[in-house]
Scaffold this motif. Sequence first.
Motif, PDB file in Angstrom:
ATOM      1  N   PHE A  13       0.769  -1.221   0.000  1.00 21.67           N
ATOM      2  CA  PHE A  13       0.000   0.000   0.000  1.00 21.67           C
ATOM      3  C   PHE A  13       0.811   1.287   0.000  1.00 21.67           C
ATOM      4  CE2 PHE A  13      -3.162  -2.955   2.007  1.00 21.67           C
ATOM      5  CZ  PHE A  13      -3.982  -2.996   0.894  1.00 21.67           C
ATOM      6  N   PRO A 100      -8.685  -2.686   5.815  1.00 23.20           N
ATOM      7  CA  PRO A 100      -8.105  -2.300   4.524  1.00 23.20           C
ATOM      8  C   PRO A 100      -8.993  -2.754   3.367  1.00 23.20           C
ATOM      9  CG  PRO A 100      -6.944  -4.209   5.425  1.00 23.20           C
ATOM     10  CD  PRO A 100      -7.926  -3.769   6.473  1.00 23.20           C
ATOM     11  N   LYS A 102     -10.379  -1.768  -0.792  1.00 22.18           N
ATOM     12  CA  LYS A 102      -9.866  -1.152  -2.023  1.00 22.18           C
ATOM     13  C   LYS A 102     -10.142   0.348  -2.097  1.00 22.18           C
ATOM     14  CE  LYS A 102      -9.247  -4.932  -5.307  1.00 22.18           C
ATOM     15  NZ  LYS A 102      -7.796  -4.622  -5.362  1.00 22.18           N
ATOM     16  N   SER A 105      -7.772   2.142   0.193  1.00 15.32           N
ATOM     17  CA  SER A 105      -6.362   2.070  -0.197  1.00 15.32           C
ATOM     18  C   SER A 105      -6.001   3.143  -1.211  1.00 15.32           C
ATOM     19  CB  SER A 105      -6.036   0.682  -0.771  1.00 15.32           C
ATOM     20  OG  SER A 105      -6.645   0.486  -2.031  1.00 15.32           O
ATOM     21  N   ASP A 109      -2.743   4.919   3.496  1.00 14.51           N
ATOM     22  CA  ASP A 109      -1.723   3.877   3.547  1.00 14.51           C
ATOM     23  C   ASP A 109      -1.973   3.023   4.780  1.00 14.51           C
ATOM     24  OD1 ASP A 109      -0.339   4.535   1.250  1.00 14.51           O
ATOM     25  OD2 ASP A 109       1.050   5.894   2.280  1.00 14.51           O
ATOM     26  N   PHE A 110      -1.943   1.706   4.602  1.00 15.16           N
ATOM     27  CA  PHE A 110      -2.152   0.779   5.706  1.00 15.16           C
ATOM     28  C   PHE A 110      -0.787   0.291   6.187  1.00 15.16           C
ATOM     29  CE2 PHE A 110      -6.643   0.747   5.480  1.00 15.16           C
ATOM     30  CZ  PHE A 110      -6.952   0.951   4.159  1.00 15.16           C
ATOM     31  N   ASP A 159      -8.924  -5.660   1.011  1.00 14.17           N
ATOM     32  CA  ASP A 159      -7.723  -5.537   0.176  1.00 14.17           C
ATOM     33  C   ASP A 159      -6.479  -5.755   1.024  1.00 14.17           C
ATOM     34  OD1 ASP A 159      -6.137  -5.135  -1.985  1.00 14.17           O
ATOM     35  OD2 ASP A 159      -6.429  -2.981  -2.120  1.00 14.17           O
ATOM     36  N   LYS A 235      -2.020   9.127   3.016  1.00 16.72           N
ATOM     37  CA  LYS A 235      -1.238   8.690   1.869  1.00 16.72           C
ATOM     38  C   LYS A 235      -0.128   9.699   1.536  1.00 16.72           C
ATOM     39  CE  LYS A 235      -2.360   5.847  -2.081  1.00 16.72           C
ATOM     40  NZ  LYS A 235      -2.241   4.644  -1.249  1.00 16.72           N
TER      41      LYS A 235
END
Length: 271
Positions: A13, A100, A102, A105, A109-110, A159, A235
């Motif tokens: 990710f 998490p 899709k 994501s 950010d995981f 995800d 992110k």
Amino acid sequence: MRLALIGALAAVFLTPAVNAGETLDRVTSTKVLKVATNAGWPPQSFLDDSNQLVGFDIDVANEIAKRLGVTAEFDTPEWGVMTGGRWGGRWDVAVGSITPTKPRSEVLDFAAIYYYTPYVFAVHQDSTITDPKELNGKRIGVETATTSEEYVNRSLVIDAPGVPPVEYWLEPGEVKTYADSMLPFDDLRLGDGVRVDAVISGEQTVLGAIKNGYPIKVLPGDYAFQEPLAIVADKGDAEWTAKVGETIAAMKADGTLSQLTTKWYGKDYSE
């Protein structure tokens, strides 16, 4: 295998950062870790009788801060805001039992999976329903903007590496959504079928409600689904996300996450 998922998540990710390390620099400089979490989701995070945030997620966040040599400072934004990304520096990390998926994501950010939640079907203790399959055509309560709502609407796509796809069979007659994790249970406790026939929620939350006196019960049989829960960063800062992931990996390796899940849930959900 699941320990490996912690590192795998970060690898999958992470996105290239324009200013790599900016968040870590800020946290180190200010000595404060700004944490987004929930205010009314026992036993994950909730206000105690002294109006202090406590719970599993609060303990995890405080432990992350301790290992970074800083102090955790908590904020409780709306769920959709916390999981919507583009935080603009308001928070450094979200510790809110976030799955998490899709769509998430694309904006988050995981950093690491830190525990797992099996989802169950809860009914009023006076309900004559004994099998989850009997819930077809019934009124189902779920918290909005959660995996419960996505599951009941057949749109849940988890995800994360190594997690099997969700299997769908439930065909509800009506889906009732609620803005808070406990509100569906508040309606369910009013009586069998008064407002809802069942609630889908995490096993930990349901057992916590039962412990707190809610007249409900878990239907026997298979789980609706099992979900991994992740520590989340905004992110764009790969170095920071990696640092948080390393911290969680260390907490998992030394048994801290096992101890904390057992403390709050009476069971080890870290594996």
